[in-house]
Write an enzyme that holds these catalytic residues in place. Sequence first.
Site, PDB file in Angstrom:
ATOM      1  N   MET A  98       0.848  -1.203   0.000  1.00  0.00           N
ATOM      2  CA  MET A  98       0.000   0.000   0.000  1.00  0.00           C
ATOM      3  C   MET A  98       0.876   1.242   0.000  1.00  0.00           C
ATOM      4  SD  MET A  98      -3.070   1.077   2.600  1.00  0.00           S
ATOM      5  CE  MET A  98      -2.055   1.378   4.037  1.00  0.00           C
ATOM      6  N   CYS A  99       0.594   2.164  -0.916  1.00  0.00           N
ATOM      7  CA  CYS A  99       1.302   3.436  -0.980  1.00  0.00           C
ATOM      8  C   CYS A  99       0.275   4.538  -1.182  1.00  0.00           C
ATOM      9  CB  CYS A  99       2.298   3.453  -2.140  1.00  0.00           C
ATOM     10  SG  CYS A  99       3.609   2.206  -1.990  1.00  0.00           S
ATOM     11  N   GLY A 100       0.735   5.764  -1.066  1.00  0.00           N
ATOM     12  CA  GLY A 100      -0.140   6.900  -1.331  1.00  0.00           C
ATOM     13  C   GLY A 100       0.434   7.745  -2.447  1.00  0.00           C
ATOM     14  N   ARG A 156      -0.422   5.647   4.556  1.00  0.00           N
ATOM     15  CA  ARG A 156      -0.339   4.731   3.415  1.00  0.00           C
ATOM     16  C   ARG A 156       1.111   4.484   2.995  1.00  0.00           C
ATOM     17  NH1 ARG A 156      -5.044   3.659   0.843  1.00  0.00           N
ATOM     18  NH2 ARG A 156      -3.828   2.879  -0.914  1.00  0.00           N
ATOM     19  N   THR A 169       4.122   8.498  -1.270  1.00  0.00           N
ATOM     20  CA  THR A 169       4.556   8.014   0.044  1.00  0.00           C
ATOM     21  C   THR A 169       4.604   6.500  -0.049  1.00  0.00           C
ATOM     22  OG1 THR A 169       2.315   7.860   0.970  1.00  0.00           O
ATOM     23  CG2 THR A 169       3.464   9.975   1.175  1.00  0.00           C
TER      24      THR A 169
END
Length: 293
Positions: free
Chosen positions: A1-3, A32, A144
């Site tokens: 999971m990333c943002g 995230r 992120t």
Amino acid sequence: MCGIVGLFFKNSEMEPELGHHFAPMLETMCSRGPDSAGFAVYDQESREGWFKLSLYHPELGYEWSKVAEGLGAVGFEKVANHVLMEVPEPDGPVLQQMQLRWPEVTVMSAGRRIQIMKDMGTPQEVVERFGVRGMRGSHAIGHTRMATESAVTTAGSHPFSTGMDVCLVHNGSLSNHNRLRLNLEREGMVFHTENDTEVAAGYLAWRLKQGKSLHDALEASLQDLDGFYTFAVGTHDGFAVLRDPVACKPAVMAETEDYVAMASEYRSLAELPGVEKARLWEPEPGVVYSWSR
């Protein structure tokens, strides 16, 4: 999971406010991606015949003056473990000089307007380290990272840029990046990490070199890239968003007369001016959304 986040100003009068609005968008995505963060800012264009380089070395005391002198730069700006400098004609001899004379230095970005900075640490730490709040420009994209397929390093942080003024951030994973990497290397593309996002960035740079528009390059990627992803892409004067045909990775967009913004979650958009009256929507699967000025 990333943002991932992106902000593109349609109204040029807002350019002095880019960092003010973009920094909290990136910081809000900390949950995230707490491992590392990075961003690309498109600022004032360089002088004719000159190009901007964003360079990185892990040692804060690295002697950048020798690099600047060797490249013919007129001074440089040091920002933490990065430096920004303008040099003549980097798309060829200068970049070759970089690899031969200073192999310990990483070229984060090259182009007329792009500046990429990225590093390990929380988004809040990265925002403060590089002074994002005071930055100006027409558009910015950011990332992120919560590392899943490779180690937490500065090199593995996003954005990735493999062409002049082109960069990409990515939430998800690509399943065919190893085969695609080999195909692109046969076409002359050079990669510096094992990260699948660098392959996606290289694919877009390759398509743009073929003369395709950003919109058409992303349309073509729907046939050639396998996996689950949401992309945000920046070019010299453009911004685009694409979700894969299944669209399991979240994204939300907001558009007003002054700007277009995207984020993995709405909370990153919540403080933008006028967002309460903005057109809000979730990007459709397999549909390219692009803007330019």
